[in-house]
Design a protein around this motif. Structure first.
Motif, PDB file in Angstrom:
ATOM      1  N   VAL A 176       6.335 -13.257  -2.346  1.00 21.19           N
ATOM      2  CA  VAL A 176       6.125 -11.902  -2.584  1.00 21.19           C
ATOM      3  C   VAL A 176       7.019 -11.111  -1.766  1.00 21.19           C
ATOM      4  CG1 VAL A 176       4.647 -10.278  -1.734  1.00 21.19           C
ATOM      5  CG2 VAL A 176       3.412 -12.532  -3.004  1.00 21.19           C
ATOM      6  N   ALA A 177       7.022 -11.344  -0.562  1.00 22.45           N
ATOM      7  CA  ALA A 177       8.550 -10.623   0.142  1.00 22.45           C
ATOM      8  C   ALA A 177       9.681 -10.398  -0.669  1.00 22.45           C
ATOM      9  CB  ALA A 177       8.524 -10.534   1.339  1.00 22.45           C
ATOM     10  N   ARG A 227      -2.669 -11.312   7.279  1.00 22.34           N
ATOM     11  CA  ARG A 227      -1.914 -12.270   6.437  1.00 22.34           C
ATOM     12  C   ARG A 227      -1.507 -11.292   5.232  1.00 22.34           C
ATOM     13  NH1 ARG A 227       0.423 -16.491   3.407  1.00 22.34           N
ATOM     14  NH2 ARG A 227      -0.714 -16.136   1.434  1.00 22.34           N
ATOM     15  N   LEU A 276       7.377   1.143   1.829  1.00 25.92           N
ATOM     16  CA  LEU A 276       6.547   0.071   1.060  1.00 25.92           C
ATOM     17  C   LEU A 276       5.382   0.617   1.180  1.00 25.92           C
ATOM     18  CD1 LEU A 276       8.249  -2.854   1.812  1.00 25.92           C
ATOM     19  CD2 LEU A 276       8.883  -1.827   0.009  1.00 25.92           C
ATOM     20  N   LEU A 277       4.214   1.062   0.277  1.00 21.62           N
ATOM     21  CA  LEU A 277       3.398   1.156  -0.221  1.00 21.62           C
ATOM     22  C   LEU A 277       2.051   0.062  -0.038  1.00 21.62           C
ATOM     23  CD1 LEU A 277       3.239   4.792  -1.425  1.00 21.62           C
ATOM     24  CD2 LEU A 277       3.552   4.081   0.796  1.00 21.62           C
ATOM     25  N   GLU A 298      -8.897 -10.122  -0.355  1.00 21.83           N
ATOM     26  CA  GLU A 298      -8.569 -11.226  -1.659  1.00 21.83           C
ATOM     27  C   GLU A 298      -7.206 -12.232  -1.085  1.00 21.83           C
ATOM     28  OE1 GLU A 298      -8.918 -10.583  -5.394  1.00 21.83           O
ATOM     29  OE2 GLU A 298      -9.717 -12.524  -5.456  1.00 21.83           O
ATOM     30  N   MET A 299      -6.277 -11.368  -0.092  1.00 24.53           N
ATOM     31  CA  MET A 299      -5.480 -12.781  -0.215  1.00 24.53           C
ATOM     32  C   MET A 299      -5.308 -13.169   0.775  1.00 24.53           C
ATOM     33  SD  MET A 299      -2.658 -11.351  -2.097  1.00 24.53           S
ATOM     34  CE  MET A 299      -4.050 -11.312  -3.049  1.00 24.53           C
ATOM     35  N   VAL A 342       9.138  -8.232  -3.273  1.00 21.32           N
ATOM     36  CA  VAL A 342       8.122  -6.450  -3.711  1.00 21.32           C
ATOM     37  C   VAL A 342       9.507  -6.386  -3.277  1.00 21.32           C
ATOM     38  CG1 VAL A 342       7.636  -5.294  -1.976  1.00 21.32           C
ATOM     39  CG2 VAL A 342       6.298  -6.445  -2.648  1.00 21.32           C
ATOM     40  N   ARG A 400      12.195  -3.081  -5.929  1.00 22.06           N
ATOM     41  CA  ARG A 400      12.309  -1.796  -5.329  1.00 22.06           C
ATOM     42  C   ARG A 400      13.717  -1.808  -5.988  1.00 22.06           C
ATOM     43  NH1 ARG A 400      10.370   3.152  -2.390  1.00 22.06           N
ATOM     44  NH2 ARG A 400       7.583   2.625  -1.900  1.00 22.06           N
ATOM     45  N   MET A 403       0.977  -6.122  -9.576  1.00 23.78           N
ATOM     46  CA  MET A 403       0.738  -6.602  -8.962  1.00 23.78           C
ATOM     47  C   MET A 403       1.804  -7.709  -9.069  1.00 23.78           C
ATOM     48  SD  MET A 403      -1.248  -7.902  -6.960  1.00 23.78           S
ATOM     49  CE  MET A 403      -1.386  -9.264  -5.531  1.00 23.78           C
ATOM     50  N   ILE A 404       2.261  -7.573  -7.845  1.00 22.94           N
ATOM     51  CA  ILE A 404       3.238  -9.256  -7.951  1.00 22.94           C
ATOM     52  C   ILE A 404       2.164 -10.555  -7.869  1.00 22.94           C
ATOM     53  CG2 ILE A 404       4.811 -10.702  -6.309  1.00 22.94           C
ATOM     54  CD1 ILE A 404       5.902  -7.989  -6.977  1.00 22.94           C
ATOM     55  N   LEU A 425       2.471 -11.652   3.527  1.00 26.78           N
ATOM     56  CA  LEU A 425       2.859 -11.890   2.329  1.00 26.78           C
ATOM     57  C   LEU A 425       3.873 -10.810   1.973  1.00 26.78           C
ATOM     58  CD1 LEU A 425      -0.213 -12.155   0.494  1.00 26.78           C
ATOM     59  CD2 LEU A 425       1.723 -13.947   0.457  1.00 26.78           C
ATOM     60  N   ILE A 426       4.098  -9.782   2.933  1.00 27.99           N
ATOM     61  CA  ILE A 426       5.648  -8.699   2.402  1.00 27.99           C
ATOM     62  C   ILE A 426       6.039  -8.741   3.478  1.00 27.99           C
ATOM     63  CG2 ILE A 426       4.918  -6.777   4.120  1.00 27.99           C
ATOM     64  CD1 ILE A 426       4.608  -4.653   1.284  1.00 27.99           C
ATOM     65  N   GLY A 427       6.888  -9.798   3.833  1.00 26.09           N
ATOM     66  CA  GLY A 427       7.742  -9.833   4.901  1.00 26.09           C
ATOM     67  C   GLY A 427       7.986  -9.551   6.316  1.00 26.09           C
ATOM     68  N   GLU A 450       3.459 -18.003  -4.950  1.00 30.53           N
ATOM     69  CA  GLU A 450       2.558 -17.441  -3.670  1.00 30.53           C
ATOM     70  C   GLU A 450       1.524 -17.400  -3.570  1.00 30.53           C
ATOM     71  OE1 GLU A 450       4.915 -15.290  -0.913  1.00 30.53           O
ATOM     72  OE2 GLU A 450       4.241 -15.839   0.826  1.00 30.53           O
ATOM     73  N   ASP A 464       3.782  -1.075  -4.342  1.00 36.69           N
ATOM     74  CA  ASP A 464       4.478  -1.790  -4.369  1.00 36.69           C
ATOM     75  C   ASP A 464       3.821  -3.254  -4.566  1.00 36.69           C
ATOM     76  OD1 ASP A 464       7.101  -0.504  -3.766  1.00 36.69           O
ATOM     77  OD2 ASP A 464       6.217  -0.158  -2.751  1.00 36.69           O
ATOM     78  N   MET A 465       2.783  -3.265  -4.223  1.00 33.12           N
ATOM     79  CA  MET A 465       1.927  -4.982  -4.356  1.00 33.12           C
ATOM     80  C   MET A 465       0.514  -4.736  -3.367  1.00 33.12           C
ATOM     81  SD  MET A 465       1.516  -7.847  -4.064  1.00 33.12           S
ATOM     82  CE  MET A 465       0.998  -9.517  -3.286  1.00 33.12           C
ATOM     83  N   ILE A 466      -0.617  -5.530  -4.011  1.00 32.33           N
ATOM     84  CA  ILE A 466      -1.865  -5.265  -3.537  1.00 32.33           C
ATOM     85  C   ILE A 466      -1.941  -6.538  -3.084  1.00 32.33           C
ATOM     86  CG2 ILE A 466      -4.095  -5.438  -4.879  1.00 32.33           C
ATOM     87  CD1 ILE A 466      -2.407  -3.153  -6.839  1.00 32.33           C
TER      88      ILE A 466
END
Lengths: 236, 236
Positions: free
Chosen positions: A130-131, B165, B121-122, B151-152, A134, A138, A146-147, B169-171, A151, B145-147
């Protein structure tokens, strides 16, 4: 196609982005001062060559899931040693692995995604974490809803989980999703699970003299020349 | 704030969207033909009132994770019975639960997100499930950028997993993320985990006579009037 899909799932490395040129350039820029003028295009191909085998222990259940960022680092170390070069510093290795976040899109992709976005939900279903995805989205100007992908399923394509978990997360049945890829193995796996499939070739994905995925080798719902042609066919 | 965040995490129900008006209207439109003219605003408040208690068994580990779509359906059945009305047909119940995917954004939100998108990032970090959030984002015009979110992590806010988490996930490290919410409990939980926090009030979230979250009750990194004001403060 009897019913159009509601969501399009995209392979990213090769299908949407030109990893070979981008990675060759990144290797050359950072490693020429260390190692001199080498064939960094061949090194990029070797690096990518370790991609599938490095995922195999995870697919087989012999190793817990680790994100692609980490496999990229391990695989680069392996390639450097295999080329008989002195070991890479860990920081530089990490930095070079980040080059996979800054790949150049093929010239048809941004316009193709923007056109398709008017009628479909769009998500990468890639082995990239995901990272990584994302930042890549960009950088490349991809506007996804959605990504999804590896993962989310804690496993790697072409394992069924990755496609099925991606569909479930976005709230759709497999047949409501279309996998879009320039790779036959990816599409064959998706098709076997009931997803719709679309192929177009990327004849220079591996640089010159590419031998694989030159044409569709399966009974796909759609075969196109590139993403713009796919958009034209899907949007009629 | 010594270092700006790299990503902004948004609460969605109440903070970005006006659920009370949207849900009142959806209930009125579909149920007036069945039950006549009732106080559907009060029914919307009752429905939302079951939101937190219905998540509690999952937070406590007494129930496996189920997505918010399902809790919405169960909670609506409960509210209908509590109002002494005849039981709802399952299909209509499912259809009404989908109303949470079509909420109206507060007037400052689309412009606020577009401004913030230039520098951050949003991602939503909401208790809403991915499928819900993808459709809501399209409907409302939110470009994420990502949901991320419940749920994650297969758990519900304010449990630590959901925030941690989402960051992982978004690093990013927790301190590289800022939770943005109109709810003090959400921000207190995020702050305790090291995330940055930003509050602005939504004085009409629950309709008239709101009693809670009228002002910041915590030591937040930023307090604003609304999302546009937050953007102005963050983008200096």
């Amino acid at each position: 196609m009897q019913h159009k899909p509601k969501a399009l799932f995209f392979d990213v490395f090769g299908t949407l982005t030109d990893w070979h040129s981008s990675i060759s350039q990144a290797l050359s820029a950072r490693l020429t001062p260390l190692y001199g003028a080498l064939d960094y295009g061949a090194m990029a191909t070797s690096w990518r060559g370790r991609y599938q085998p490095s995922m195999e222990p995870i697919r087989q259940g012999d190793r817990s899931f680790v994100p692609l960022d980490q496999l990229h680092q391990e695989n680069l170390k392996h390639v450097i040693l295999a080329h008989g070069l002195p070991d890479l510093d860990d920081n530089l290795c990490r930095e070079l692995a980040m080059a996979w976040r800054y790949l150049t899109p093929w010239p048809d992709v941004v316009a193709g995604l923007d056109a398709l976005r008017q009628s479909f939900l769009l998500a990468p279903v890639s082995n990239g974490n995901v990272a990584l995805m994302v930042v890549l989205a960009r950088h490349a100007g991809f506007h996804f809803d959605m990504i999804l992908g590896a993962e989310m399923a804690q496993n790697y394509k072409p394992m069924p989980d990755v496609y099925l978990r991606s569909a479930a997360l976005i709230g759709l049945l497999p047949e409501e999703c279309m996998m879009v890829a320039a790779h036959n193995d990816d599409l064959q796996a998706a098709s076997a699970l009931g997803l719709k499939t679309a192929f177009f070739p990327r004849l220079r994905e591996y640089g010159p003299n590419q031998q694989t995925d030159l044409c569709a080798q399966g009974n796909y719902d759609l075969v196109a020349d590139d993403l713009l042609d796919l958009a034209q066919q899907l949007l009629v």
